[in-house]
Write a protein that holds these residues in place. Sequence first.
Motif, PDB file in Angstrom:
ATOM      1  N   LEU A   8      -1.279  -3.350 -16.542  1.00 42.08           N
ATOM      2  CA  LEU A   8      -1.186  -4.690 -15.976  1.00 42.08           C
ATOM      3  C   LEU A   8       0.064  -4.797 -15.125  1.00 42.08           C
ATOM      4  O   LEU A   8       1.147  -4.488 -15.579  1.00 42.08           O
ATOM      5  CB  LEU A   8      -1.101  -5.741 -17.089  1.00 42.08           C
ATOM      6  CG  LEU A   8      -2.343  -5.968 -17.937  1.00 42.08           C
ATOM      7  CD1 LEU A   8      -2.033  -6.965 -19.029  1.00 42.08           C
ATOM      8  CD2 LEU A   8      -3.474  -6.447 -17.068  1.00 42.08           C
ATOM      9  N   GLY A   9      -0.108  -5.254 -13.891  1.00 40.81           N
ATOM     10  CA  GLY A   9       1.065  -5.264 -13.029  1.00 40.81           C
ATOM     11  C   GLY A   9       1.247  -6.547 -12.256  1.00 40.81           C
ATOM     12  O   GLY A   9       2.170  -6.665 -11.461  1.00 40.81           O
ATOM     13  N   SER A  10       0.398  -7.524 -12.467  1.00 41.33           N
ATOM     14  CA  SER A  10       0.559  -8.757 -11.707  1.00 41.33           C
ATOM     15  C   SER A  10       0.053  -9.923 -12.535  1.00 41.33           C
ATOM     16  O   SER A  10      -0.676  -9.739 -13.513  1.00 41.33           O
ATOM     17  CB  SER A  10      -0.230  -8.674 -10.402  1.00 41.33           C
ATOM     18  OG  SER A  10      -1.615  -8.691 -10.691  1.00 41.33           O
ATOM     19  N   PRO A  17       7.750 -16.269 -19.670  1.00 42.15           N
ATOM     20  CA  PRO A  17       8.241 -14.964 -19.228  1.00 42.15           C
ATOM     21  C   PRO A  17       7.580 -14.486 -17.938  1.00 42.15           C
ATOM     22  O   PRO A  17       8.177 -13.703 -17.191  1.00 42.15           O
ATOM     23  CB  PRO A  17       7.917 -14.036 -20.404  1.00 42.15           C
ATOM     24  CG  PRO A  17       6.989 -14.775 -21.271  1.00 42.15           C
ATOM     25  CD  PRO A  17       7.183 -16.220 -21.021  1.00 42.15           C
ATOM     26  N   GLY A  72       9.584 -13.927 -14.091  1.00 45.98           N
ATOM     27  CA  GLY A  72       9.499 -12.737 -13.253  1.00 45.98           C
ATOM     28  C   GLY A  72       9.422 -13.192 -11.803  1.00 45.98           C
ATOM     29  O   GLY A  72       9.513 -14.377 -11.502  1.00 45.98           O
ATOM     30  N   ALA A  73       9.242 -12.234 -10.910  1.00 50.81           N
ATOM     31  CA  ALA A  73       9.179 -12.586  -9.491  1.00 50.81           C
ATOM     32  C   ALA A  73       7.778 -13.094  -9.157  1.00 50.81           C
ATOM     33  O   ALA A  73       7.070 -12.523  -8.332  1.00 50.81           O
ATOM     34  CB  ALA A  73       9.554 -11.387  -8.639  1.00 50.81           C
ATOM     35  N   VAL A  74       7.380 -14.156  -9.845  1.00 52.21           N
ATOM     36  CA  VAL A  74       6.041 -14.705  -9.668  1.00 52.21           C
ATOM     37  C   VAL A  74       6.174 -16.205  -9.413  1.00 52.21           C
ATOM     38  O   VAL A  74       6.728 -16.919 -10.241  1.00 52.21           O
ATOM     39  CB  VAL A  74       5.184 -14.493 -10.938  1.00 52.21           C
ATOM     40  CG1 VAL A  74       3.837 -15.158 -10.780  1.00 52.21           C
ATOM     41  CG2 VAL A  74       5.015 -13.011 -11.215  1.00 52.21           C
ATOM     42  N   ARG A 105      13.547 -11.408  -9.116  1.00 52.18           N
ATOM     43  CA  ARG A 105      13.525  -9.947  -9.023  1.00 52.18           C
ATOM     44  C   ARG A 105      14.791  -9.341  -9.602  1.00 52.18           C
ATOM     45  O   ARG A 105      14.807  -8.200 -10.030  1.00 52.18           O
ATOM     46  CB  ARG A 105      13.443  -9.523  -7.556  1.00 52.18           C
ATOM     47  CG  ARG A 105      12.044  -9.447  -7.029  1.00 52.18           C
ATOM     48  CD  ARG A 105      12.059  -8.924  -5.610  1.00 52.18           C
ATOM     49  NE  ARG A 105      11.151  -9.695  -4.785  1.00 52.18           N
ATOM     50  CZ  ARG A 105       9.830  -9.643  -4.906  1.00 52.18           C
ATOM     51  NH1 ARG A 105       9.268  -8.833  -5.763  1.00 52.18           N
ATOM     52  NH2 ARG A 105       9.064 -10.393  -4.142  1.00 52.18           N
ATOM     53  N   LEU A 110       4.184  -4.981 -18.173  1.00 50.29           N
ATOM     54  CA  LEU A 110       3.852  -6.154 -17.352  1.00 50.29           C
ATOM     55  C   LEU A 110       5.128  -6.872 -16.923  1.00 50.29           C
ATOM     56  O   LEU A 110       5.333  -7.149 -15.735  1.00 50.29           O
ATOM     57  CB  LEU A 110       2.941  -7.097 -18.141  1.00 50.29           C
ATOM     58  CG  LEU A 110       2.686  -8.454 -17.484  1.00 50.29           C
ATOM     59  CD1 LEU A 110       1.802  -8.286 -16.257  1.00 50.29           C
ATOM     60  CD2 LEU A 110       2.040  -9.424 -18.456  1.00 50.29           C
ATOM     61  N   TYR A 111       6.007  -7.159 -17.900  1.00 53.67           N
ATOM     62  CA  TYR A 111       7.257  -7.850 -17.566  1.00 53.67           C
ATOM     63  C   TYR A 111       8.038  -7.037 -16.535  1.00 53.67           C
ATOM     64  O   TYR A 111       8.615  -7.579 -15.601  1.00 53.67           O
ATOM     65  CB  TYR A 111       8.126  -8.043 -18.817  1.00 53.67           C
ATOM     66  CG  TYR A 111       7.619  -9.084 -19.787  1.00 53.67           C
ATOM     67  CD1 TYR A 111       6.539  -9.893 -19.465  1.00 53.67           C
ATOM     68  CD2 TYR A 111       8.223  -9.263 -21.020  1.00 53.67           C
ATOM     69  CE1 TYR A 111       6.080 -10.845 -20.360  1.00 53.67           C
ATOM     70  CE2 TYR A 111       7.779 -10.221 -21.924  1.00 53.67           C
ATOM     71  CZ  TYR A 111       6.700 -10.995 -21.590  1.00 53.67           C
ATOM     72  OH  TYR A 111       6.247 -11.939 -22.469  1.00 53.67           O
ATOM     73  N   ARG A 124       6.958  -4.920 -14.260  1.00 56.23           N
ATOM     74  CA  ARG A 124       6.362  -4.956 -12.917  1.00 56.23           C
ATOM     75  C   ARG A 124       6.499  -6.328 -12.289  1.00 56.23           C
ATOM     76  O   ARG A 124       6.536  -6.451 -11.069  1.00 56.23           O
ATOM     77  CB  ARG A 124       4.892  -4.564 -12.990  1.00 56.23           C
ATOM     78  CG  ARG A 124       4.744  -3.106 -13.354  1.00 56.23           C
ATOM     79  CD  ARG A 124       3.333  -2.589 -13.154  1.00 56.23           C
ATOM     80  NE  ARG A 124       3.279  -1.229 -13.671  1.00 56.23           N
ATOM     81  CZ  ARG A 124       2.545  -0.866 -14.713  1.00 56.23           C
ATOM     82  NH1 ARG A 124       1.768  -1.731 -15.316  1.00 56.23           N
ATOM     83  NH2 ARG A 124       2.570   0.370 -15.132  1.00 56.23           N
ATOM     84  N   LEU A 125       6.543  -7.373 -13.134  1.00 56.12           N
ATOM     85  CA  LEU A 125       6.696  -8.714 -12.576  1.00 56.12           C
ATOM     86  C   LEU A 125       8.125  -8.925 -12.071  1.00 56.12           C
ATOM     87  O   LEU A 125       8.381  -9.857 -11.329  1.00 56.12           O
ATOM     88  CB  LEU A 125       6.363  -9.779 -13.618  1.00 56.12           C
ATOM     89  CG  LEU A 125       4.899  -9.842 -14.050  1.00 56.12           C
ATOM     90  CD1 LEU A 125       4.698 -10.928 -15.074  1.00 56.12           C
ATOM     91  CD2 LEU A 125       3.978 -10.061 -12.869  1.00 56.12           C
ATOM     92  N   ARG A 126       9.069  -8.075 -12.513  1.00 60.78           N
ATOM     93  CA  ARG A 126      10.409  -8.103 -11.944  1.00 60.78           C
ATOM     94  C   ARG A 126      10.465  -6.984 -10.925  1.00 60.78           C
ATOM     95  O   ARG A 126       9.503  -6.675 -10.275  1.00 60.78           O
ATOM     96  CB  ARG A 126      11.448  -7.932 -13.052  1.00 60.78           C
ATOM     97  CG  ARG A 126      11.413  -9.097 -14.002  1.00 60.78           C
ATOM     98  CD  ARG A 126      12.395  -8.894 -15.136  1.00 60.78           C
ATOM     99  NE  ARG A 126      12.189  -9.918 -16.145  1.00 60.78           N
ATOM    100  CZ  ARG A 126      12.086  -9.680 -17.452  1.00 60.78           C
ATOM    101  NH1 ARG A 126      12.174  -8.448 -17.895  1.00 60.78           N
ATOM    102  NH2 ARG A 126      11.896 -10.661 -18.302  1.00 60.78           N
TER     103      ARG A 126
END
Lengths: 525, 309
Positions: free
Chosen positions: A281-283, A378, A382-384, B77, B100-101, B103-105
């Motif tokens: 999972l990456g996004s 969380p 992140g960069a979301v 980021r 997951l965490y 990749r989200l950073r």
Amino acid sequence: MTTLAGTGPLVRFALRRDRLMIPLWISLVALTLITSPRTLKGIYSTPADRADLLATMRTNSSLRALYGPALSDSLGGLAVWRVGAWGALFAGAMSLLIVVRHTRDEEESGRQEMVSAAMVGRRAPLTAALLTALVANATVALLIAAGMTVTAGDGFAGALALGLATGGTGMVFATLAAIVAQFTESARLARGVSAGLLGAAFVLRAAGDAGTADASSPLTWASPIGWLENVRAYAGERWWVLLLFVAAVAAQGAVAYALTGRRDVGMSFLPSRPGPAAGRLGSAGALAWRLQRGAVIGWSLSFLASGAALGGVTAGATDLVGDNQATRRMIERMGGQSGLTDAFLSAMVGLLGMVAALYVVQSVLRMHGEETSGRAEPVLTGAVGRVRWASGHLVIAFAGAVLIMLLGGLGLAAGYGHGLGPILGACLVQLPAIWTLGGLAVLLYGATPRAAMAAWGVAGAVLLLGWLGPALKVPQSVMDLSPFGHLPKLPGGGMAWSPVVLLTVVAVGCVGAGVAGVRRRDTAG
Amino acid sequence: MTKAITVSGLHKSFGGTHALDGLDLDVETGEVHGFLGPNGAGKSTTIRVLLGLLRADSGALRLLGGDPWSDAVELHRKVAYVPGDVTLWRNLSGGEVIDLYGRLRGGLDTQRRAELIERFELDPTKKGRTYSKGNRQKVALVAAFAAADVDLLILDEPTSGLDPLMEEVFQAYVREAARERGQTVLLSSHILSEVEELCDRVSIIRKGRTVESGSLADLRHLTRTSVNAELADAPDGLGGLGGLPGVHALSVDGHRVRLQVDTDKLDAVLRSLTASGVRSLTSTPPTLEELFLRHYQEDGSSGAAAVAR
């Protein structure tokens, strides 16, 4: 009896926690039944009308599959025919929600540990949940017995039989949910499986009733909702059938009790297996899909199957209707326009659409669950961006509706045997109305997150209106409140673009406003 | 030195409750900054504003040179966050969540990830529901420490539920983050030994305001030292010592003297004591606990009483 210690306080606590939910459910179940005689009296006012209806229902297997057999031409009997199975369905839904909420939900959240650490016996939580369900169902039974005596005016015996059978169906699903909840670790899955079994009971009844005119099919007898028909309230009550409810409740209750004595708190009989040590999972979108794919697959399969089942009974819909104007009018008000087969198909497509709205609402509100449980936090740290995060869920909700409607249409066409193109087109035309209800859910969630759950109420009301409204002579101005009421009646009717475009615009506007709210407001946590 | 975080005059209210009431916070780049305060003081609210989860009502905020609300995605980021109560998805394994965490950073350093999992003794194949509280914290900690390109770690009571051995591991990684990787750490914590061990500077907040900020040495200076002495000559009553400024809770029992003194007035007290001939002397600097109690208490008088205990 130390395993039951603390049951009393737990029941009071449960009733206190559900002080809003249980009365609302009870009113829904009881009022659905109690208010029906008056409206039915308006529609089938003369003995000739009623004889006509009974003749139709005896001969038309498709309508029997949808509504059940008509066993008596008394006002009470008509009410049982028209809304009896629905009352049982609602009672079942109410009961399974109560039981899962006070058993698995408590264990999953960890609250049960606090409670069980006090002077509370091992079986007390289950007992309290079942007693709470019993209180609710007994109230339902009493209200129906008293209310129907007044509104139907056909004596007390029939009203009592209907009340007991409705409450009995509720308790059958309460005890069934008590078993299911011990096999799953998540309350969500427990609710899903129990609701699936409730749906299966409804389908079994429908299949049985399609075959026989007097509810005597073994398939009908296999379903608790079929037992309600076989109690024959207002049609020469068969009291002994009520023993089936007692026996089923006793047997399922015994199984649930046996299980709960052998199980660790918080654990299930189907423990979770280890997962991978590393993930792909990456996004945020991939996460949303991972969280919702189970539901999407479940809805897809059930739409395909229900479509096929509804398609299968379509061929019989027009048999022997003959000159029966009442039936013709009823089907037409359900959504059909011209030609009975088309009218019937159109009604079925509309039904699928209204149920699909429940899917969209559920899928949209998944965001609400993620946010309030703290799991969105969380991801959002992140960069979301919030819009990216929301759009993952929204794509699944709104595109998922397209998918399940197409699958429902595919099933319908396969079951019916022809007309694939027009049926798929009709299914797609439902989407703007489905999206409007989904858009409303997004708007509620984004702008007033505390009121997000109200989206369920709206979708439920629309479904109820669409299903029962046509036979209950609800004024057109009320019917028009449902977005589905404005759609062109397809197949059969002429395509009208303006409502389709307009509803799409409304849906897009609601989603846009809701997402803007998500961007601007504080995140809960 | 540039600032990693500057907050001044931050206000945030929820309905009628004023959660933050003019809070100030300055965190230098590269330091480990302790963020302390009693329950409900507004620590987590501040952190959630810094993470762009909540919108400030008023006040000036900069995080790594950006605005925490409008630049949230870009800033995140470079930020890793560990909440005090980690909730996981029940059907995802710990390993999947860590990745997951990451990749989200800005991505994950896989070698560090493996090392961290081993040091923290975490089983990454278990699923969300089956982790204990401590193990859920570890999942978030591994993801934060293994993040490849992070400049700022925001840790909100990150060690709640960790055992003492894991606490050691945690402290080692915080030190490494600050000293070797040049990361800035904002650490909210109630574990005072942890704060004492790790933090260069601390800010203490109460009721949504900053009441104290500075290095631990600075803060110690503001409070009282306990002095316990045995003298050669019995002191001439209480007059001599009691008359000195900054002396509190003085008690004389024959040759023994006990007192509390404001740390910056210690010198005069010692002069007075040595005049009577000191046989033995213990002087205890205020512990962080005392410092805390002083600030956490509702009003000044009970704070003094707590220090005097």
